[in-house]
Design an enzyme around this catalytic site. Structure first.
Site, PDB file in Angstrom:
ATOM      1  N   ARG A  55       6.967   3.024 -12.758  1.00 31.95           N
ATOM      2  CA  ARG A  55       7.153   1.796 -13.546  1.00 31.95           C
ATOM      3  C   ARG A  55       5.979   1.559 -14.493  1.00 31.95           C
ATOM      4  O   ARG A  55       5.978   0.582 -15.243  1.00 31.95           O
ATOM      5  CB  ARG A  55       7.310   0.594 -12.608  1.00 31.95           C
ATOM      6  N   SER A  56       4.981   2.426 -14.465  1.00 32.85           N
ATOM      7  CA  SER A  56       3.814   2.229 -15.331  1.00 32.85           C
ATOM      8  C   SER A  56       4.173   2.159 -16.814  1.00 32.85           C
ATOM      9  O   SER A  56       3.622   1.320 -17.542  1.00 32.85           O
ATOM     10  CB  SER A  56       2.779   3.327 -15.086  1.00 32.85           C
ATOM     11  N   THR A 111      -0.224   9.323 -10.257  1.00 34.74           N
ATOM     12  CA  THR A 111       0.581   8.929  -9.115  1.00 34.74           C
ATOM     13  C   THR A 111       0.807  10.154  -8.227  1.00 34.74           C
ATOM     14  O   THR A 111       0.277  11.240  -8.487  1.00 34.74           O
ATOM     15  CB  THR A 111       1.904   8.261  -9.581  1.00 34.74           C
ATOM     16  N   LYS A 132      -3.270  12.045  -6.551  1.00 31.74           N
ATOM     17  CA  LYS A 132      -4.396  11.108  -6.538  1.00 31.74           C
ATOM     18  C   LYS A 132      -5.683  11.722  -5.967  1.00 31.74           C
ATOM     19  O   LYS A 132      -6.776  11.450  -6.466  1.00 31.74           O
ATOM     20  CB  LYS A 132      -4.022   9.834  -5.773  1.00 31.74           C
ATOM     21  N   ASN A 169      -6.580   6.787  -9.192  1.00 30.47           N
ATOM     22  CA  ASN A 169      -5.302   6.551  -9.869  1.00 30.47           C
ATOM     23  C   ASN A 169      -5.475   6.262 -11.356  1.00 30.47           C
ATOM     24  O   ASN A 169      -4.493   6.058 -12.064  1.00 30.47           O
ATOM     25  CB  ASN A 169      -4.534   5.404  -9.198  1.00 30.47           C
ATOM     26  N   ASP A 180      -6.290   0.449  -6.963  1.00 29.78           N
ATOM     27  CA  ASP A 180      -5.318  -0.080  -6.004  1.00 29.78           C
ATOM     28  C   ASP A 180      -5.902  -1.227  -5.178  1.00 29.78           C
ATOM     29  O   ASP A 180      -5.222  -2.218  -4.909  1.00 29.78           O
ATOM     30  CB  ASP A 180      -4.820   1.028  -5.077  1.00 29.78           C
ATOM     31  N   LYS A 182      -3.943   9.182  12.918  1.00 26.03           N
ATOM     32  CA  LYS A 182      -4.230   8.867  11.515  1.00 26.03           C
ATOM     33  C   LYS A 182      -5.026   7.568  11.409  1.00 26.03           C
ATOM     34  O   LYS A 182      -5.957   7.460  10.600  1.00 26.03           O
ATOM     35  CB  LYS A 182      -2.930   8.764  10.711  1.00 26.03           C
ATOM     36  N   ILE A 222       3.314  -4.345   0.646  1.00 29.77           N
ATOM     37  CA  ILE A 222       3.103  -3.615  -0.606  1.00 29.77           C
ATOM     38  C   ILE A 222       4.402  -3.024  -1.142  1.00 29.77           C
ATOM     39  O   ILE A 222       4.456  -2.569  -2.275  1.00 29.77           O
ATOM     40  CB  ILE A 222       2.028  -2.524  -0.478  1.00 29.77           C
ATOM     41  N   GLN A 227      -2.966  -3.717 -10.627  1.00 36.06           N
ATOM     42  CA  GLN A 227      -3.736  -2.468 -10.639  1.00 36.06           C
ATOM     43  C   GLN A 227      -3.716  -1.797 -12.007  1.00 36.06           C
ATOM     44  O   GLN A 227      -4.567  -0.951 -12.295  1.00 36.06           O
ATOM     45  CB  GLN A 227      -3.238  -1.502  -9.552  1.00 36.06           C
TER      46      GLN A 227
END
Length: 280
Positions: A18-19, A64, A68, A89, A105, A160, A220, A250
Site C-alpha cells: 500500500r506504500s 518490504t 528488510k 524498511n 516501524d 522465538k 497491527i 511509518q
C-alpha cells in the site's frame, strides 16, 4: 540539471504493497514533482539493486518482505532503531551517495499509539506483546524507548520469544502462550503483532475480559481494519487502535527524506488508503 526525485518500494512480491497509495497521495496533495513506484526484486538480486539505487533513478526506497534484514546488511550505516530491530524498511542516499538505512516501524507504531490513546503511559506499567516476529521487535524497541518497565512477551513458539528476550534484555519477560490470559489483569496495554485474526488467517484466541478498564488494545493487523480482538475490546469499552495508523505513520520519515517535506497523516489520507484495501 535537476530531475524530479523518484523513490520506490522493493519487495518480492510487491504488488500487495500500500506504500504507493500513501506516497502517491502525498505527492499529489503537496504538488511535488516526484514519483513513487514498485520494484519486484528477487532476494538474489536485492543487494545489487540497492547498491546502485541511483543507477535505477531512485533517491531512496522502502523495503518490504522478504528484504528488510538484507537492507540493513546492504547499508553503509543505519540508525539506532534499525540496528536494534535488526532490519531496515527505509533507505536513502546521503550527500556522498552512500546508502543509509532506518527502521521506521517503531516510530509508526508509537506515533499511532499516542494518536489513538494520548495518555496510555499514565496507566501502563506492564504491557503484553503477542508474537515474536519482525513486527514484535519494532514494538519492543518502541515500548522500551517509551520507558515501559515490564513487557510480557508471549508467542506460540516459545523459543522465538526467548531469543527476543535475550536480545532486548530487561524489561522483557517471556510468558507461555497458554498462560497469557492469566496475566492480563496487570496489563495496561495489549499489542497483537501476530497474523492471527488477519483475513485468511486463523483467529486470535484471547479473552480480553481480564484487562483493566483503563487498558489500551492495539492490533497491527489492518485487513480487516476491525479485527475480532479490537471488536471485543470495544465491546468492553476499552480504547482500541487498529493497525492502519502504524502503516501510515511509518511512511512519514521516508517521504521527508526523499522529497524534502514532512507530510501529515490526515483523515483524508486514511480514507484514501482504506479505499484501496477492498476485501484484503
Amino acid at each position: 540539471m535537476s530531475k524530479a526525485p523518484r523513490a520506490c518500494v522493493i519487495g518480492w512480491p510487491v504488488e500487495h504493497s500500500r506504500s504507493p497509495a500513501i506516497h502517491g497521495y502525498w505527492l499529489r496533495q503537496y504538488g511535488i514533482d516526484g514519483a513513487y513506484e514498485k520494484e519486484a526484486v528477487p532476494p538474489e538480486d536485492f543487494a545489487a539493486f540497492v547498491s546502485d539505487l541511483s543507477a535505477h533513478g531512485y533517491v531512496g526506497a522502502n523495503v518490504t518482505l522478504p528484504h528488510k534484514e538484507a537492507a540493513l546488511r546492504a547499508a553503509a550505516s543505519a540508525d539506532a532503531a534499525a540496528e536494534a530491530i535488526g532490519a531496515a524498511n527505509t533507505l536513502w542516499l546521503d550527500a556522498n551517495g552512500a546508502l543509509q538505512a532506518s527502521n521506521t516501524d517503531a516510530y509508526g507504531f508509537m506515533t499511532n499509539l499516542y494518536a489513538g490513546a494520548p495518555r496510555w503511559r499514565e496507566t501502563c506499567d506492564v504491557a503484553m506483546v503477542l508474537g515474536a516476529g519482525g513486527a514484535a521487535r519494532a514494538v519492543l524497541y518502541g515500548l522500551i524507548e517509551a520507558g515501559v518497565s515490564r513487557i510480557l512477551l508471549t508467542n506460540r513458539t516459545v523459543a522465538k520469544a526467548e531469543t527476543l528476550a535475550r536480545e532486548f534484555g530487561a524489561p522483557v519477560e517471556v510468558l507461555p502462550w497458554e498462560s497469557k490470559e492469566s496475566a492480563l489483569s496487570a496489563c495496561g496495554l495489549l499489542v497483537n503483532t501476530t497474523s492471527l485474526g488477519m483475513t485468511g488467517q486463523p483467529p486470535l484466541d484471547i479473552m480480553v475480559e481480564a484487562l483493566p478498564q483503563s487498558a489500551v488494545v492495539t492490533d497491527i493487523v489492518y485487513v480487516p481494519l476491525e479485527t475480532a480482538l479490537l471488536a471485543a475490546a470495544r465491546r468492553r469499552g476499552l480504547a482500541a487502535i487498529d493497525g492502519l495508523g502504524m502503516l501510515l505513520h511509518q511512511a512519514v520519515p521516508g517521504f521527508e527524506r526523499w522529497f524534502g517535506l514532512r507530510p501529515e497523516v490526515t483523515p483524508d489520507l486514511r480514507a484514501h488508503v482504506v479505499a484501496t484495501l477492498g476485501g484484503g
